[in-house]
Write a protein that holds these residues in place. Structure first.
Motif, PDB file in Angstrom:
ATOM      1  N   LEU A 263      -2.632   7.670   2.970  1.00  0.00           N
ATOM      2  CA  LEU A 263      -1.773   7.579   2.653  1.00  0.00           C
ATOM      3  C   LEU A 263      -0.744   6.338   3.055  1.00  0.00           C
ATOM      4  CD1 LEU A 263      -0.391  11.785   3.432  1.00  0.00           C
ATOM      5  CD2 LEU A 263      -0.652  10.279   1.094  1.00  0.00           C
ATOM      6  N   LEU A 264      -1.037   5.606   4.247  1.00  0.00           N
ATOM      7  CA  LEU A 264      -0.957   4.198   4.805  1.00  0.00           C
ATOM      8  C   LEU A 264      -1.556   3.580   3.937  1.00  0.00           C
ATOM      9  CD1 LEU A 264      -0.803   5.948   8.247  1.00  0.00           C
ATOM     10  CD2 LEU A 264       1.259   5.477   6.795  1.00  0.00           C
ATOM     11  N   THR A 265      -2.036   3.654   2.628  1.00  0.00           N
ATOM     12  CA  THR A 265      -2.643   2.317   2.038  1.00  0.00           C
ATOM     13  C   THR A 265      -1.605   1.870   1.202  1.00  0.00           C
ATOM     14  OG1 THR A 265      -3.827   3.929   0.498  1.00  0.00           O
ATOM     15  CG2 THR A 265      -4.876   2.692   2.296  1.00  0.00           C
ATOM     16  N   PRO A 266      -1.817   0.639   0.667  1.00  0.00           N
ATOM     17  CA  PRO A 266      -0.439   0.124  -0.246  1.00  0.00           C
ATOM     18  C   PRO A 266      -1.224   0.657  -1.555  1.00  0.00           C
ATOM     19  CG  PRO A 266      -2.052  -1.330   0.600  1.00  0.00           C
ATOM     20  CD  PRO A 266      -2.169  -1.040   0.962  1.00  0.00           C
ATOM     21  N   GLN A 267       0.088   1.600  -2.025  1.00  0.00           N
ATOM     22  CA  GLN A 267      -0.175   1.957  -3.712  1.00  0.00           C
ATOM     23  C   GLN A 267       0.935   1.680  -4.439  1.00  0.00           C
ATOM     24  OE1 GLN A 267      -1.463   6.367  -3.303  1.00  0.00           O
ATOM     25  NE2 GLN A 267      -2.527   5.889  -1.498  1.00  0.00           N
ATOM     26  N   PRO A 268       0.862   1.141  -5.784  1.00  0.00           N
ATOM     27  CA  PRO A 268       2.483   1.691  -6.225  1.00  0.00           C
ATOM     28  C   PRO A 268       4.020   2.404  -5.842  1.00  0.00           C
ATOM     29  CG  PRO A 268       0.593   1.513  -8.262  1.00  0.00           C
ATOM     30  CD  PRO A 268      -0.052   2.341  -6.465  1.00  0.00           C
ATOM     31  N   GLY A 269       4.324   1.745  -4.810  1.00  0.00           N
ATOM     32  CA  GLY A 269       5.659   2.101  -5.167  1.00  0.00           C
ATOM     33  C   GLY A 269       5.849   2.113  -3.350  1.00  0.00           C
ATOM     34  N   ASN A 270       4.511   2.798  -3.250  1.00  0.00           N
ATOM     35  CA  ASN A 270       4.657   3.705  -1.690  1.00  0.00           C
ATOM     36  C   ASN A 270       5.013   2.624  -0.514  1.00  0.00           C
ATOM     37  OD1 ASN A 270       2.877   2.274  -0.981  1.00  0.00           O
ATOM     38  ND2 ASN A 270       1.186   3.784   0.035  1.00  0.00           N
ATOM     39  N   LEU A 271       5.887   3.281   0.657  1.00  0.00           N
ATOM     40  CA  LEU A 271       6.239   2.493   1.812  1.00  0.00           C
ATOM     41  C   LEU A 271       5.177   1.583   2.350  1.00  0.00           C
ATOM     42  CD1 LEU A 271       7.950   2.339   3.935  1.00  0.00           C
ATOM     43  CD2 LEU A 271       6.539   4.395   5.725  1.00  0.00           C
ATOM     44  N   ILE A 272       4.193   1.673   1.551  1.00  0.00           N
ATOM     45  CA  ILE A 272       3.523   0.089   3.105  1.00  0.00           C
ATOM     46  C   ILE A 272       3.196  -0.728   1.505  1.00  0.00           C
ATOM     47  CG2 ILE A 272       0.813  -1.068   3.044  1.00  0.00           C
ATOM     48  CD1 ILE A 272       2.450   1.998   4.726  1.00  0.00           C
ATOM     49  N   GLU A 273       3.631  -0.762  -0.008  1.00  0.00           N
ATOM     50  CA  GLU A 273       3.856  -2.014  -0.311  1.00  0.00           C
ATOM     51  C   GLU A 273       4.760  -2.288  -0.538  1.00  0.00           C
ATOM     52  OE1 GLU A 273       2.206  -2.244  -4.818  1.00  0.00           O
ATOM     53  OE2 GLU A 273       4.353  -1.163  -4.899  1.00  0.00           O
ATOM     54  N   ARG A 274       6.147  -1.295   0.045  1.00  0.00           N
ATOM     55  CA  ARG A 274       7.494  -1.939  -0.273  1.00  0.00           C
ATOM     56  C   ARG A 274       7.280  -2.904   0.917  1.00  0.00           C
ATOM     57  NH1 ARG A 274       8.706   3.810  -0.825  1.00  0.00           N
ATOM     58  NH2 ARG A 274      10.384   3.494   0.926  1.00  0.00           N
ATOM     59  N   ALA A 275       7.137  -2.173   2.003  1.00  0.00           N
ATOM     60  CA  ALA A 275       7.767  -3.374   3.449  1.00  0.00           C
ATOM     61  C   ALA A 275       6.795  -4.356   3.639  1.00  0.00           C
ATOM     62  CB  ALA A 275       6.992  -2.198   4.424  1.00  0.00           C
ATOM     63  N   THR A 276       5.471  -4.353   3.197  1.00  0.00           N
ATOM     64  CA  THR A 276       4.213  -5.256   3.047  1.00  0.00           C
ATOM     65  C   THR A 276       4.880  -6.436   2.025  1.00  0.00           C
ATOM     66  OG1 THR A 276       2.577  -4.143   3.464  1.00  0.00           O
ATOM     67  CG2 THR A 276       2.258  -6.561   2.273  1.00  0.00           C
ATOM     68  N   GLN A 277       5.301  -6.270   0.939  1.00  0.00           N
ATOM     69  CA  GLN A 277       6.439  -7.092   0.524  1.00  0.00           C
ATOM     70  C   GLN A 277       7.193  -7.605   0.526  1.00  0.00           C
ATOM     71  OE1 GLN A 277       6.462  -5.548  -3.791  1.00  0.00           O
ATOM     72  NE2 GLN A 277       4.147  -5.897  -3.934  1.00  0.00           N
TER      73      GLN A 277
END
Length: 520
Positions: free
Chosen positions: A446-460
Protein backbone atom coordinates in the motif's frame (compact mmCIF):
# COMPACT_ATOMS: atom_id res chain seq x y z
CA UNK A 1 -44.21 15.55 56.10
CA UNK A 2 -47.74 16.93 55.69
CA UNK A 3 -49.92 16.22 52.70
CA UNK A 4 -49.54 19.86 51.60
CA UNK A 5 -45.76 19.65 51.83
CA UNK A 6 -45.74 16.44 49.83
CA UNK A 7 -47.88 18.05 47.12
CA UNK A 8 -45.71 21.15 47.09
CA UNK A 9 -42.58 19.06 46.85
CA UNK A 10 -44.08 17.11 43.96
CA UNK A 11 -45.03 20.29 42.11
CA UNK A 12 -41.53 21.72 42.54
CA UNK A 13 -40.05 18.48 41.24
CA UNK A 14 -42.27 18.59 38.15
CA UNK A 15 -41.41 22.25 37.55
CA UNK A 16 -37.69 21.52 37.86
CA UNK A 17 -38.00 18.50 35.60
CA UNK A 18 -39.89 20.51 33.00
CA UNK A 19 -37.27 23.26 33.16
CA UNK A 20 -34.45 20.80 32.62
CA UNK A 21 -36.46 19.07 29.93
CA UNK A 22 -36.34 22.24 27.83
CA UNK A 23 -32.56 21.97 27.72
CA UNK A 24 -30.82 19.53 25.40
CA UNK A 25 -29.42 16.47 27.11
CA UNK A 26 -25.94 17.58 26.02
CA UNK A 27 -26.21 20.76 28.14
CA UNK A 28 -27.34 18.84 31.22
CA UNK A 29 -24.50 16.35 30.78
CA UNK A 30 -21.88 19.09 30.70
CA UNK A 31 -23.37 20.74 33.76
CA UNK A 32 -23.12 17.51 35.77
CA UNK A 33 -19.54 16.91 34.63
CA UNK A 34 -18.45 20.39 35.71
CA UNK A 35 -20.36 20.27 38.99
CA UNK A 36 -18.50 17.08 39.89
CA UNK A 37 -15.16 18.59 38.84
CA UNK A 38 -14.95 20.74 42.00
CA UNK A 39 -13.09 23.59 40.37
CA UNK A 40 -10.63 21.51 38.35
CA UNK A 41 -9.75 22.96 34.97
CA UNK A 42 -11.13 21.10 31.95
CA UNK A 43 -9.22 20.83 28.70
CA UNK A 44 -10.02 23.31 25.96
CA UNK A 45 -12.21 22.46 23.01
CA UNK A 46 -10.35 20.35 20.50
CA UNK A 47 -9.46 21.99 17.18
CA UNK A 48 -11.48 21.34 14.05
CA UNK A 49 -9.07 18.81 12.55
CA UNK A 50 -9.23 16.74 15.74
CA UNK A 51 -13.02 16.93 15.91
CA UNK A 52 -13.41 15.88 12.29
CA UNK A 53 -11.11 12.88 12.77
CA UNK A 54 -12.86 11.90 16.00
CA UNK A 55 -16.34 12.15 14.49
CA UNK A 56 -15.48 10.29 11.29
CA UNK A 57 -13.91 7.46 13.28
CA UNK A 58 -16.84 7.21 15.68
CA UNK A 59 -19.67 7.47 13.15
CA UNK A 60 -18.15 6.37 9.82
CA UNK A 61 -15.47 4.00 11.05
CA UNK A 62 -12.62 5.70 9.19
CA UNK A 63 -10.53 8.85 9.15
CA UNK A 64 -11.68 11.72 6.88
CA UNK A 65 -10.13 12.24 3.49
CA UNK A 66 -7.82 15.27 3.12
CA UNK A 67 -10.62 17.06 1.23
CA UNK A 68 -13.17 16.28 3.94
CA UNK A 69 -10.83 17.42 6.72
CA UNK A 70 -9.78 20.68 5.03
CA UNK A 71 -13.32 21.51 3.94
CA UNK A 72 -14.54 21.13 7.51
CA UNK A 73 -11.64 23.15 8.92
CA UNK A 74 -12.26 25.97 6.45
CA UNK A 75 -16.02 26.13 7.07
CA UNK A 76 -16.83 29.34 8.97
CA UNK A 77 -20.31 28.25 10.08
CA UNK A 78 -20.80 28.24 13.85
CA UNK A 79 -22.91 25.08 13.69
CA UNK A 80 -20.59 23.07 11.47
CA UNK A 81 -19.89 20.44 14.13
CA UNK A 82 -23.59 19.74 14.52
CA UNK A 83 -23.99 19.55 10.75
CA UNK A 84 -21.07 17.15 10.40
CA UNK A 85 -22.43 14.79 13.05
CA UNK A 86 -25.89 14.89 11.45
CA UNK A 87 -24.39 14.17 8.04
CA UNK A 88 -22.42 11.22 9.34
CA UNK A 89 -25.39 9.78 11.24
CA UNK A 90 -27.45 9.94 8.03
CA UNK A 91 -24.73 8.29 5.94
CA UNK A 92 -24.73 4.59 4.96
CA UNK A 93 -21.31 4.43 6.62
CA UNK A 94 -22.99 4.89 10.00
CA UNK A 95 -24.85 1.57 9.80
CA UNK A 96 -21.69 -0.23 8.72
CA UNK A 97 -19.72 1.32 11.57
CA UNK A 98 -22.35 0.40 14.16
CA UNK A 99 -22.65 -3.13 12.79
CA UNK A 100 -18.88 -3.58 13.06
CA UNK A 101 -18.72 -2.04 16.52
CA UNK A 102 -21.59 -4.03 18.02
CA UNK A 103 -20.46 -7.23 16.34
CA UNK A 104 -17.11 -6.89 18.11
CA UNK A 105 -18.64 -5.95 21.46
CA UNK A 106 -21.33 -8.66 21.40
CA UNK A 107 -19.42 -11.53 19.79
CA UNK A 108 -15.91 -10.68 21.07
CA UNK A 109 -14.14 -12.12 18.03
CA UNK A 110 -15.81 -15.54 18.20
CA UNK A 111 -16.27 -15.62 14.44
CA UNK A 112 -18.33 -14.15 11.64
CA UNK A 113 -21.66 -15.05 10.09
CA UNK A 114 -22.85 -13.16 6.99
CA UNK A 115 -26.54 -13.21 7.90
CA UNK A 116 -25.74 -11.91 11.40
CA UNK A 117 -23.76 -9.06 9.87
CA UNK A 118 -26.68 -8.27 7.57
CA UNK A 119 -29.08 -8.39 10.50
CA UNK A 120 -26.97 -5.88 12.45
CA UNK A 121 -26.51 -3.60 9.45
CA UNK A 122 -30.22 -3.62 8.64
CA UNK A 123 -31.06 -2.95 12.29
CA UNK A 124 -28.84 0.12 12.48
CA UNK A 125 -29.96 1.35 9.07
CA UNK A 126 -33.51 1.30 10.41
CA UNK A 127 -32.36 2.77 13.74
CA UNK A 128 -34.01 -0.12 15.53
CA UNK A 129 -34.46 0.65 19.25
CA UNK A 130 -31.78 -0.98 21.38
CA UNK A 131 -34.23 -2.85 23.60
CA UNK A 132 -35.98 -4.30 20.54
CA UNK A 133 -32.66 -5.51 19.12
CA UNK A 134 -31.67 -7.13 22.41
CA UNK A 135 -35.03 -8.88 22.69
CA UNK A 136 -34.55 -10.27 19.18
CA UNK A 137 -31.09 -11.51 20.17
CA UNK A 138 -32.25 -13.17 23.39
CA UNK A 139 -35.49 -14.56 21.92
CA UNK A 140 -34.78 -15.15 18.22
CA UNK A 141 -37.71 -15.99 15.96
CA UNK A 142 -36.78 -18.66 13.38
CA UNK A 143 -39.93 -17.90 11.39
CA UNK A 144 -38.97 -14.25 10.78
CA UNK A 145 -36.51 -14.23 7.90
CA UNK A 146 -35.58 -10.60 8.55
CA UNK A 147 -34.45 -11.19 12.16
CA UNK A 148 -33.75 -14.89 12.60
CA UNK A 149 -30.00 -14.39 12.17
CA UNK A 150 -30.07 -12.71 15.59
CA UNK A 151 -29.81 -16.27 16.97
CA UNK A 152 -26.09 -16.23 16.11
CA UNK A 153 -25.34 -14.55 19.44
CA UNK A 154 -26.63 -17.65 21.27
CA UNK A 155 -25.86 -20.42 18.79
CA UNK A 156 -22.19 -19.47 18.51
CA UNK A 157 -21.89 -19.73 22.28
CA UNK A 158 -23.60 -23.13 22.22
CA UNK A 159 -20.92 -24.67 20.01
CA UNK A 160 -18.56 -27.24 21.52
CA UNK A 161 -14.84 -26.68 21.13
CA UNK A 162 -12.88 -29.89 20.70
CA UNK A 163 -13.79 -32.34 23.44
CA UNK A 164 -15.07 -29.64 25.76
CA UNK A 165 -18.77 -29.59 26.64
CA UNK A 166 -20.97 -26.64 25.77
CA UNK A 167 -19.97 -23.74 28.01
CA UNK A 168 -23.37 -22.86 29.47
CA UNK A 169 -21.82 -20.97 32.40
CA UNK A 170 -19.88 -18.89 29.89
CA UNK A 171 -23.09 -18.06 28.04
CA UNK A 172 -24.74 -17.02 31.31
CA UNK A 173 -21.74 -14.87 32.16
CA UNK A 174 -21.84 -13.12 28.77
CA UNK A 175 -25.54 -12.32 29.01
CA UNK A 176 -25.02 -10.93 32.51
CA UNK A 177 -21.99 -8.88 31.46
CA UNK A 178 -23.17 -7.52 28.15
CA UNK A 179 -26.83 -6.79 28.86
CA UNK A 180 -26.97 -6.22 32.62
CA UNK A 181 -23.46 -4.99 33.46
CA UNK A 182 -22.84 -7.76 36.00
CA UNK A 183 -20.11 -10.36 35.67
CA UNK A 184 -21.58 -13.21 37.69
CA UNK A 185 -18.90 -15.74 36.82
CA UNK A 186 -17.57 -16.01 40.36
CA UNK A 187 -21.08 -16.48 41.76
CA UNK A 188 -21.72 -19.79 40.03
CA UNK A 189 -20.76 -22.03 42.95
CA UNK A 190 -21.26 -19.65 45.87
CA UNK A 191 -22.05 -16.05 46.63
CA UNK A 192 -19.31 -13.81 45.25
CA UNK A 193 -16.44 -13.59 47.74
CA UNK A 194 -15.63 -9.93 47.10
CA UNK A 195 -18.83 -8.39 45.71
CA UNK A 196 -21.67 -8.50 48.20
CA UNK A 197 -24.28 -7.68 45.54
CA UNK A 198 -23.58 -10.79 43.40
CA UNK A 199 -25.35 -13.85 44.79
CA UNK A 200 -25.32 -17.45 43.65
CA UNK A 201 -29.06 -17.22 43.11
CA UNK A 202 -28.43 -14.41 40.58
CA UNK A 203 -26.23 -16.69 38.49
CA UNK A 204 -28.49 -19.71 38.81
CA UNK A 205 -31.63 -17.71 38.02
CA UNK A 206 -30.08 -16.54 34.76
CA UNK A 207 -28.67 -20.02 34.12
CA UNK A 208 -32.23 -21.40 34.22
CA UNK A 209 -33.01 -19.62 30.95
CA UNK A 210 -30.17 -21.17 28.98
CA UNK A 211 -28.78 -24.40 30.40
CA UNK A 212 -30.68 -26.82 28.16
CA UNK A 213 -30.61 -24.97 24.87
CA UNK A 214 -28.86 -26.44 21.84
CA UNK A 215 -28.36 -25.74 18.15
CA UNK A 216 -30.85 -26.95 15.59
CA UNK A 217 -29.36 -29.09 12.84
CA UNK A 218 -32.36 -29.20 10.52
CA UNK A 219 -32.02 -25.67 9.10
CA UNK A 220 -29.25 -23.79 7.33
CA UNK A 221 -29.52 -20.64 9.41
CA UNK A 222 -28.67 -20.11 13.11
CA UNK A 223 -31.55 -21.45 15.20
CA UNK A 224 -32.15 -22.85 18.67
CA UNK A 225 -33.50 -26.17 19.89
CA UNK A 226 -35.20 -25.84 23.26
CA UNK A 227 -35.79 -28.64 25.72
CA UNK A 228 -38.42 -28.24 28.45
CA UNK A 229 -37.35 -27.03 31.85
CA UNK A 230 -39.33 -29.42 34.01
CA UNK A 231 -38.38 -28.03 37.40
CA UNK A 232 -36.46 -25.29 39.10
CA UNK A 233 -32.69 -25.22 38.94
CA UNK A 234 -31.23 -26.79 42.06
CA UNK A 235 -27.92 -25.59 43.46
CA UNK A 236 -25.77 -25.81 46.57
CA UNK A 237 -23.12 -23.40 47.80
CA UNK A 238 -19.75 -25.14 48.09
CA UNK A 239 -19.30 -23.36 51.40
CA UNK A 240 -22.66 -23.97 53.06
CA UNK A 241 -23.88 -27.29 51.61
CA UNK A 242 -27.50 -26.15 51.91
CA UNK A 243 -29.71 -27.08 48.93
CA UNK A 244 -31.53 -24.27 47.13
CA UNK A 245 -33.66 -23.98 44.00
CA UNK A 246 -34.70 -21.14 41.75
CA UNK A 247 -36.85 -20.59 38.73
CA UNK A 248 -35.70 -18.34 35.88
CA UNK A 249 -34.85 -14.81 36.99
CA UNK A 250 -33.14 -11.88 35.32
CA UNK A 251 -30.67 -9.85 37.40
CA UNK A 252 -32.61 -7.36 39.45
CA UNK A 253 -35.90 -9.13 38.73
CA UNK A 254 -38.12 -11.50 40.68
CA UNK A 255 -38.10 -15.26 40.43
CA UNK A 256 -40.59 -16.67 37.93
CA UNK A 257 -42.84 -19.45 39.20
CA UNK A 258 -41.88 -22.76 37.60
CA UNK A 259 -42.86 -25.01 35.93
CA UNK A 260 -45.67 -23.39 33.98
CA UNK A 261 -48.72 -25.34 32.88
CA UNK A 262 -47.85 -25.21 29.17
CA UNK A 263 -46.12 -28.26 27.73
CA UNK A 264 -43.70 -26.18 25.64
CA UNK A 265 -42.12 -24.68 28.71
CA UNK A 266 -38.81 -23.79 27.15
CA UNK A 267 -40.23 -21.76 24.30
CA UNK A 268 -42.10 -19.71 26.85
CA UNK A 269 -38.96 -19.45 28.93
CA UNK A 270 -37.09 -17.43 26.27
CA UNK A 271 -40.23 -15.42 25.64
CA UNK A 272 -40.31 -14.66 29.36
CA UNK A 273 -36.66 -13.62 29.23
CA UNK A 274 -37.44 -11.11 26.48
CA UNK A 275 -40.56 -9.89 28.25
CA UNK A 276 -38.86 -9.62 31.64
CA UNK A 277 -35.98 -7.60 30.25
CA UNK A 278 -36.40 -4.43 32.30
CA UNK A 279 -36.33 -1.32 30.15
CA UNK A 280 -36.83 1.48 32.67
CA UNK A 281 -34.08 4.00 33.22
CA UNK A 282 -33.34 2.65 36.68
CA UNK A 283 -33.14 -0.98 35.56
CA UNK A 284 -29.88 -2.90 35.35
CA UNK A 285 -30.49 -3.17 31.62
CA UNK A 286 -31.02 0.55 31.09
CA UNK A 287 -28.05 1.67 33.16
CA UNK A 288 -25.75 -0.84 31.52
CA UNK A 289 -26.83 0.21 28.03
CA UNK A 290 -26.31 3.90 28.76
CA UNK A 291 -22.94 3.22 30.37
CA UNK A 292 -21.64 1.22 27.41
CA UNK A 293 -22.73 3.82 24.86
CA UNK A 294 -21.05 6.54 26.93
CA UNK A 295 -17.90 4.40 26.94
CA UNK A 296 -18.00 4.02 23.15
CA UNK A 297 -17.58 7.79 22.67
CA UNK A 298 -15.74 8.84 25.83
CA UNK A 299 -13.27 5.98 26.25
CA UNK A 300 -14.30 5.10 29.79
CA UNK A 301 -17.56 4.13 31.44
CA UNK A 302 -19.29 6.13 34.14
CA UNK A 303 -19.10 2.72 35.79
CA UNK A 304 -15.76 1.13 34.99
CA UNK A 305 -14.97 -1.70 34.34
CA UNK A 306 -18.13 -1.93 32.26
CA UNK A 307 -19.31 -5.23 33.72
CA UNK A 308 -18.79 -4.31 37.36
CA UNK A 309 -21.99 -2.51 38.34
CA UNK A 310 -22.29 -3.02 42.10
CA UNK A 311 -22.35 -1.01 45.30
CA UNK A 312 -18.62 -1.46 45.85
CA UNK A 313 -17.88 0.13 42.45
CA UNK A 314 -20.23 3.12 42.25
CA UNK A 315 -20.51 5.38 39.20
CA UNK A 316 -17.99 8.20 39.03
CA UNK A 317 -20.98 10.48 38.36
CA UNK A 318 -24.12 8.87 39.83
CA UNK A 319 -26.49 11.62 38.71
CA UNK A 320 -25.05 11.49 35.20
CA UNK A 321 -25.65 7.75 34.83
CA UNK A 322 -29.20 8.15 36.15
CA UNK A 323 -29.78 10.95 33.65
CA UNK A 324 -28.35 9.00 30.71
CA UNK A 325 -30.30 5.84 31.49
CA UNK A 326 -33.53 7.72 32.13
CA UNK A 327 -33.34 9.80 28.97
CA UNK A 328 -32.35 6.80 26.84
CA UNK A 329 -35.39 4.91 28.11
CA UNK A 330 -37.65 7.97 27.73
CA UNK A 331 -36.58 8.26 24.09
CA UNK A 332 -37.47 4.60 23.50
CA UNK A 333 -33.85 3.47 23.31
CA UNK A 334 -33.12 5.53 20.21
CA UNK A 335 -29.40 4.87 19.78
CA UNK A 336 -28.86 7.47 17.08
CA UNK A 337 -30.49 10.16 19.26
CA UNK A 338 -28.28 9.36 22.24
CA UNK A 339 -25.09 9.27 20.18
CA UNK A 340 -25.94 12.65 18.68
CA UNK A 341 -26.57 14.18 22.12
CA UNK A 342 -23.26 12.84 23.41
CA UNK A 343 -21.39 14.18 20.39
CA UNK A 344 -22.85 17.64 21.01
CA UNK A 345 -21.44 17.84 24.53
CA UNK A 346 -18.39 19.89 25.42
CA UNK A 347 -17.27 16.73 27.21
CA UNK A 348 -17.00 14.86 23.89
CA UNK A 349 -15.42 17.84 22.13
CA UNK A 350 -12.61 18.45 24.64
CA UNK A 351 -8.98 18.18 23.69
CA UNK A 352 -6.87 15.26 24.87
CA UNK A 353 -4.12 17.72 25.86
CA UNK A 354 -3.95 18.10 29.65
CA UNK A 355 -4.29 21.82 30.53
CA UNK A 356 -1.92 21.59 33.52
CA UNK A 357 0.38 18.58 33.66
CA UNK A 358 1.35 19.41 37.24
CA UNK A 359 -2.27 18.97 38.29
CA UNK A 360 -3.77 16.62 35.71
CA UNK A 361 -7.42 15.63 36.32
CA UNK A 362 -8.19 11.97 37.05
CA UNK A 363 -9.36 9.96 34.04
CA UNK A 364 -12.80 9.44 35.60
CA UNK A 365 -13.52 13.18 35.67
CA UNK A 366 -13.97 13.34 31.86
CA UNK A 367 -12.36 16.78 31.89
CA UNK A 368 -9.84 15.70 29.25
CA UNK A 369 -10.58 13.57 26.19
CA UNK A 370 -9.27 10.05 26.66
CA UNK A 371 -7.37 8.18 23.99
CA UNK A 372 -9.37 5.24 22.65
CA UNK A 373 -8.01 2.28 20.72
CA UNK A 374 -9.12 1.95 17.14
CA UNK A 375 -10.68 -1.37 16.27
CA UNK A 376 -9.02 -3.51 13.65
CA UNK A 377 -11.87 -2.60 11.29
CA UNK A 378 -11.34 1.13 11.85
CA UNK A 379 -7.62 0.70 11.24
CA UNK A 380 -8.15 -1.22 8.00
CA UNK A 381 -10.54 1.36 6.58
CA UNK A 382 -8.36 4.24 7.76
CA UNK A 383 -5.20 2.78 6.23
CA UNK A 384 -6.99 2.36 2.91
CA UNK A 385 -8.28 5.92 3.20
CA UNK A 386 -4.88 7.34 4.11
CA UNK A 387 -2.98 5.55 1.36
CA UNK A 388 -5.49 6.53 -1.31
CA UNK A 389 -7.34 3.27 -1.90
CA UNK A 390 -10.63 5.13 -2.12
CA UNK A 391 -12.37 2.66 -4.42
CA UNK A 392 -12.72 0.22 -1.51
CA UNK A 393 -14.50 2.87 0.54
CA UNK A 394 -17.12 4.01 -1.95
CA UNK A 395 -20.38 2.49 -3.10
CA UNK A 396 -20.69 0.73 -5.41
CA UNK A 397 -17.18 -0.73 -5.32
CA UNK A 398 -15.80 -3.16 -7.88
CA UNK A 399 -15.02 -6.76 -6.98
CA UNK A 400 -11.27 -6.20 -6.91
CA UNK A 401 -11.63 -3.30 -4.47
CA UNK A 402 -14.03 -5.24 -2.25
CA UNK A 403 -11.63 -8.19 -2.17
CA UNK A 404 -8.74 -5.87 -1.32
CA UNK A 405 -10.72 -4.32 1.51
CA UNK A 406 -11.73 -7.70 2.97
CA UNK A 407 -8.17 -8.95 2.71
CA UNK A 408 -6.84 -5.83 4.46
CA UNK A 409 -9.52 -6.01 7.15
CA UNK A 410 -8.86 -9.68 7.87
CA UNK A 411 -5.12 -9.01 8.12
CA UNK A 412 -5.67 -6.16 10.59
CA UNK A 413 -8.04 -8.31 12.64
CA UNK A 414 -5.37 -11.01 12.83
CA UNK A 415 -2.71 -8.49 13.84
CA UNK A 416 -4.57 -6.01 16.06
CA UNK A 417 -7.70 -7.65 17.46
CA UNK A 418 -7.82 -9.22 20.90
CA UNK A 419 -7.97 -13.00 21.23
CA UNK A 420 -11.47 -14.46 21.02
CA UNK A 421 -13.66 -13.93 24.11
CA UNK A 422 -11.66 -10.95 25.35
CA UNK A 423 -13.37 -7.52 25.47
CA UNK A 424 -11.64 -4.83 23.42
CA UNK A 425 -11.66 -1.94 25.84
CA UNK A 426 -8.09 -0.75 26.31
CA UNK A 427 -5.27 0.13 23.91
CA UNK A 428 -2.39 -2.29 24.34
CA UNK A 429 0.58 -2.35 21.96
CA UNK A 430 1.61 -5.83 20.88
CA UNK A 431 4.59 -7.46 19.23
CA UNK A 432 2.25 -9.13 16.73
CA UNK A 433 0.92 -5.76 15.57
CA UNK A 434 4.42 -4.26 15.36
CA UNK A 435 5.71 -7.16 13.28
CA UNK A 436 2.75 -6.81 10.94
CA UNK A 437 3.47 -3.13 10.31
CA UNK A 438 7.16 -3.86 9.83
CA UNK A 439 7.02 -6.92 7.61
CA UNK A 440 3.65 -7.65 6.06
CA UNK A 441 4.16 -7.60 2.31
CA UNK A 442 0.59 -6.61 1.40
CA UNK A 443 0.52 -3.79 3.93
CA UNK A 444 3.84 -2.46 2.64
CA UNK A 445 2.49 -2.72 -0.93
CA UNK A 446 0.00 0.00 0.00
CA UNK A 447 3.04 2.24 0.42
CA UNK A 448 4.25 1.81 -3.16
CA UNK A 449 3.38 4.30 -5.92
CA UNK A 450 0.10 3.48 -7.63
CA UNK A 451 -1.99 5.74 -9.86
CA UNK A 452 -3.46 8.52 -7.72
CA UNK A 453 -2.45 7.08 -4.34
CA UNK A 454 -0.74 8.96 -1.51
CA UNK A 455 2.80 7.86 -2.33
CA UNK A 456 2.52 8.84 -5.99
CA UNK A 457 0.93 12.21 -5.16
CA UNK A 458 3.52 13.16 -2.57
CA UNK A 459 6.47 11.89 -4.59
CA UNK A 460 5.50 14.05 -7.57
CA UNK A 461 5.38 17.22 -5.44
CA UNK A 462 8.49 19.34 -5.80
CA UNK A 463 7.90 21.51 -2.72
CA UNK A 464 9.03 19.85 0.51
CA UNK A 465 6.47 21.68 2.65
CA UNK A 466 3.68 20.58 0.33
CA UNK A 467 4.86 16.98 0.68
CA UNK A 468 4.78 17.27 4.47
CA UNK A 469 1.30 18.74 4.42
CA UNK A 470 -0.01 16.05 2.08
CA UNK A 471 1.39 13.21 4.20
CA UNK A 472 0.26 14.56 7.56
CA UNK A 473 -3.18 15.56 6.32
CA UNK A 474 -3.75 12.21 4.61
CA UNK A 475 -2.58 10.06 7.52
CA UNK A 476 -3.13 12.07 10.71
CA UNK A 477 -5.95 14.30 9.42
CA UNK A 478 -4.09 17.46 10.42
CA UNK A 479 -1.24 19.68 9.29
CA UNK A 480 2.21 19.21 10.83
CA UNK A 481 3.47 21.46 13.59
CA UNK A 482 6.45 23.65 12.79
CA UNK A 483 8.75 21.26 14.65
CA UNK A 484 7.33 18.27 12.78
CA UNK A 485 7.64 20.10 9.48
CA UNK A 486 11.26 20.92 10.17
CA UNK A 487 12.14 17.32 11.09
CA UNK A 488 10.26 15.90 8.10
CA UNK A 489 11.89 18.40 5.76
CA UNK A 490 15.35 17.33 6.90
CA UNK A 491 14.45 13.71 6.17
CA UNK A 492 12.91 14.41 2.76
CA UNK A 493 15.82 16.62 1.67
CA UNK A 494 18.26 13.90 2.74
CA UNK A 495 16.46 11.59 0.30
CA UNK A 496 16.14 14.00 -2.62
CA UNK A 497 17.96 11.57 -4.90
CA UNK A 498 15.40 8.86 -4.06
CA UNK A 499 12.25 10.85 -3.29
CA UNK A 500 9.97 7.82 -3.38
CA UNK A 501 11.91 6.18 -0.54
CA UNK A 502 11.80 9.34 1.56
CA UNK A 503 8.03 9.66 1.11
CA UNK A 504 7.39 5.95 1.72
CA UNK A 505 9.35 5.84 4.96
CA UNK A 506 7.75 9.00 6.33
CA UNK A 507 4.29 7.70 5.44
CA UNK A 508 5.08 4.40 7.15
CA UNK A 509 6.27 6.22 10.29
CA UNK A 510 3.02 8.18 10.47
CA UNK A 511 0.83 5.12 9.87
CA UNK A 512 2.62 3.14 12.58
CA UNK A 513 2.54 5.98 15.14
CA UNK A 514 0.46 5.80 18.30
CA UNK A 515 -1.36 8.94 17.15
CA UNK A 516 -2.72 7.07 14.14
CA UNK A 517 -3.64 3.96 16.14
CA UNK A 518 -5.88 5.77 18.65
CA UNK A 519 -8.80 8.16 18.59
CA UNK A 520 -7.80 11.12 20.73
Amino acid sequence: MTRFMRLASGVLFLIATAAHGEEPLSVRIDRLILEKAAGQTPAERCDDFTFARRAYLDFAGRIPSPAEATRFQADAATDKRTKLVDTLLASPEYARRMAESFHVSLMERRGDEPDWQTYLSDSFTANKPWDVLVREVLKPNPDDEATRASAFFLTKRLESYGQNPVDYPGLVRDVGRLFFGRDLQCAQCHDHLFIDDYKQADFQGLYAFFHNLSIRGDVKFPALKEKPLEKKVEFVSVFEGIPHATGPRVPGGVEIAWPPIEADATAKRLAILAAELPVGGESYFGRNAANRIWFSLMGRGVVHPLDQHHSGNPPSHPDLLTLLAGEFAAHKYDLKWLLRELAMTETYQRSSIVPDETNAPEVNTFLVALERRLSAEQLALSVLQATGQRAALTEPADEVSIARFKETRDAFVAAFANPAREPEEEFVASVKASLYLLNDEKFLTLLTPQPGNLIERATQMSDVNAKCDELYLSVLSRLPTEEERADASVWLKANESTPEIGVRHLAWALLSSTEFLVNH
